[in-house]
Design a protein around this motif. Sequence first.
Motif, short mmCIF file in Angstrom:
data_model
loop_
_atom_site.label_atom_id
_atom_site.label_comp_id
_atom_site.label_asym_id
_atom_site.label_seq_id
_atom_site.Cartn_x
_atom_site.Cartn_y
_atom_site.Cartn_z
N ASP A 1 -25.83 -10.87 -4.14
CA ASP A 1 -24.71 -10.15 -4.77
C ASP A 1 -24.83 -8.64 -4.57
OD1 ASP A 1 -23.69 -12.54 -5.62
OD2 ASP A 1 -24.62 -12.45 -7.60
N GLU A 2 -26.03 -8.10 -4.62
CA GLU A 2 -26.18 -6.65 -4.49
C GLU A 2 -25.84 -6.17 -3.09
OE1 GLU A 2 -30.93 -6.24 -3.49
OE2 GLU A 2 -30.22 -5.87 -5.54
N LEU A 3 -26.09 -7.01 -2.08
CA LEU A 3 -25.72 -6.63 -0.72
C LEU A 3 -24.20 -6.64 -0.56
CD1 LEU A 3 -26.52 -5.98 2.20
CD2 LEU A 3 -26.64 -8.42 2.64
N LEU A 4 -23.53 -7.64 -1.16
CA LEU A 4 -22.07 -7.68 -1.09
C LEU A 4 -21.45 -6.52 -1.88
CD1 LEU A 4 -21.46 -11.52 -1.58
CD2 LEU A 4 -21.49 -10.23 0.56
N ARG A 5 -22.12 -6.12 -2.95
CA ARG A 5 -21.59 -5.05 -3.78
C ARG A 5 -21.81 -3.68 -3.16
NH1 ARG A 5 -24.62 -5.80 -7.79
NH2 ARG A 5 -26.08 -4.08 -7.37
N ASP A 6 -23.02 -3.42 -2.67
CA ASP A 6 -23.38 -2.08 -2.18
C ASP A 6 -23.29 -1.93 -0.67
OD1 ASP A 6 -23.96 -1.57 -4.84
OD2 ASP A 6 -26.07 -2.09 -4.61
N GLY A 7 -23.23 -3.05 0.06
CA GLY A 7 -23.20 -2.96 1.51
C GLY A 7 -24.61 -2.91 2.09
N PRO A 8 -24.73 -3.03 3.42
CA PRO A 8 -26.04 -2.99 4.07
C PRO A 8 -26.73 -1.65 3.86
CG PRO A 8 -24.35 -3.81 5.57
CD PRO A 8 -23.65 -3.25 4.39
N SER A 9 -28.04 -1.69 3.70
CA SER A 9 -28.83 -0.48 3.53
C SER A 9 -30.08 -0.60 4.38
CB SER A 9 -29.20 -0.28 2.06
OG SER A 9 -29.98 0.88 1.89
N ARG A 10 -30.39 0.46 5.07
CA ARG A 10 -31.55 0.44 5.97
C ARG A 10 -32.85 0.25 5.19
NH1 ARG A 10 -30.31 6.33 8.14
NH2 ARG A 10 -28.28 5.33 8.04
N PHE A 11 -33.75 -0.49 5.80
CA PHE A 11 -35.08 -0.78 5.24
C PHE A 11 -35.01 -1.48 3.89
CE2 PHE A 11 -35.69 3.08 7.85
CZ PHE A 11 -36.48 2.50 8.83
N ARG A 12 -33.91 -2.22 3.70
CA ARG A 12 -33.84 -3.07 2.52
C ARG A 12 -33.47 -4.47 2.98
NH1 ARG A 12 -29.20 -2.29 -1.85
NH2 ARG A 12 -28.05 -3.43 -0.22
N THR A 13 -34.35 -5.43 2.74
CA THR A 13 -34.10 -6.79 3.19
C THR A 13 -33.12 -7.45 2.24
OG1 THR A 13 -35.99 -7.57 1.92
CG2 THR A 13 -36.37 -7.00 4.21
N ALA A 14 -32.50 -8.50 2.74
CA ALA A 14 -31.45 -9.16 1.97
C ALA A 14 -32.00 -9.84 0.73
CB ALA A 14 -30.72 -10.18 2.85
N SER A 15 -32.81 -10.83 0.90
CA SER A 15 -33.41 -11.55 -0.22
C SER A 15 -34.54 -12.40 0.31
CB SER A 15 -32.36 -12.43 -0.92
OG SER A 15 -31.94 -13.47 -0.05
N SER A 16 -35.39 -12.85 -0.60
CA SER A 16 -36.51 -13.69 -0.18
C SER A 16 -36.03 -15.02 0.38
CB SER A 16 -37.44 -13.92 -1.38
OG SER A 16 -36.72 -14.53 -2.46
N GLU A 17 -34.88 -15.49 -0.12
CA GLU A 17 -34.36 -16.77 0.40
C GLU A 17 -33.90 -16.64 1.84
OE1 GLU A 17 -33.42 -15.38 -2.34
OE2 GLU A 17 -34.00 -16.70 -3.99
N ARG A 18 -33.42 -15.45 2.22
CA ARG A 18 -32.91 -15.27 3.57
C ARG A 18 -33.96 -14.68 4.50
NH1 ARG A 18 -27.66 -15.64 4.80
NH2 ARG A 18 -27.80 -14.03 6.41
N GLY A 19 -35.21 -14.67 4.08
CA GLY A 19 -36.29 -14.24 4.96
C GLY A 19 -36.53 -12.76 4.90
N GLY A 20 -37.50 -12.29 5.71
CA GLY A 20 -37.86 -10.87 5.71
C GLY A 20 -37.08 -10.10 6.74
N GLY A 21 -37.54 -8.88 7.00
CA GLY A 21 -36.87 -8.03 7.97
C GLY A 21 -36.87 -6.60 7.48
N HIS A 22 -36.50 -5.68 8.39
CA HIS A 22 -36.50 -4.27 8.00
C HIS A 22 -35.12 -3.76 7.65
CE1 HIS A 22 -35.18 -3.75 12.13
NE2 HIS A 22 -36.27 -4.34 12.53
N GLY A 23 -34.11 -4.63 7.66
CA GLY A 23 -32.80 -4.27 7.14
C GLY A 23 -31.98 -3.36 8.01
#
Length: 407
Positions: free
Chosen positions: A349-371
């Motif tokens: 929900d926070e990604l849909l609300r705030d939009g993509p942000s660098r160096f912030r991963t989506a969620s633990s359910e959707r895996g890791g990453g550097h965003g």
Amino acid sequence: MRLFPQSLRWRLSAVIAVVSAVVAVALSLLVRAEFSRVQLADARRVQDERIQLVVRDYGLTGRVALGSELDSSRVPAQLRAAVRGGKRATYLERGTDGAWIWAAAETGGRVLSLRSSYRDRDEALAQLDNVLIIGSSGVLVLGSVLGVVLGGPLSRRLRRAAVAARRVADGDADTTVGDTIGSRPRDETTELAEAVDEMALALRERLAAEQRVTADIAHELRTPVTGLVTAAELLPPSRPAELVRDRVRVLRSLVEDILEVARLDTATERAELVELSLADFVRRRVPAVSQDAEVRVLAEEQARTDPRRLERVLVNLLVNADRHGESPVTVEVDGLVVRVRDHGPGFPDELLRDGPSRFRTASSERGGGHGLGLTIALAQAKVLGARLDLANADTGGAQVTLTLPAS
């Protein structure tokens, strides 16, 4: 349903109109009450002078004068009681036959009374009521017009300030709120505009400093990372060597992404537009990135866009779907609209609300990453003049919609 106007101009007009109406009504009531009191006092004084003449004449001649009556049964009981003991009194009587002003006095145990019509004074009071109503209506209209006149410039300045602030928020560095609304008159609106401009300048300077730091770090890392890549390739075949090569490739990809973000942050990137078939472009590019992704073409249309940047957006969306979502992954082309959907847990929900942000991963359910994948896709879409919308499908999974501008 809105019960009150939302515009500052109409709110100010309504407030001034209400205050004007309250003041006008209050003053009208005070004027009417005072006029009525003065009228009644004058009528009582005149009637008292007349009854004094009647009493004096009655004492000298034994006759009643000026239309007075002796021991009249029409004298109100209150007036009769008030004159007992040789006193004089006046009394205002209102009845079905009109209003009358009485005066009475007791002399020799008998009551002399005098009655006069009060209708002319009531008519004067009615005329005053009409004048007060007209005057109050004029004050109300004048107050409303004054509210519009006073609130109009203020409302227009605030609206221009809001438009300018939105342009600044959209990245227009040439727009200032102070220049947009003007410096005259110098009031609270001017001070607010100056404060907004100072805040925007401070934020731009801070953002520029952060962008320079990011770009400098990425540039400084690029040379040693290139050396690491070369050195890793020279390692003899082994499991540790494979791990080193894999981590070096990830590090190199991260540095390249950071450099790309730094370039996009400068807002100087320009698209090199060419005509192409969007459906054919997607059919060719998708299998090279994700062999399991399914391409569906609902409608074909020519697009005028930058193929390199469009491919970058498409690749990032597919990589994000493969890495963080679940199969099946579908790519749907509908005219100038491209939808990439997976069947994983969806966006938080926070990604849909705030939009993509660098160096912030989506969620633990959707895996890791550097965003940085969605951040780069969003920035490249902006360079293309396209719109990128993130959503979760009703039946589950994340869906990204890329809408290209019409040719």
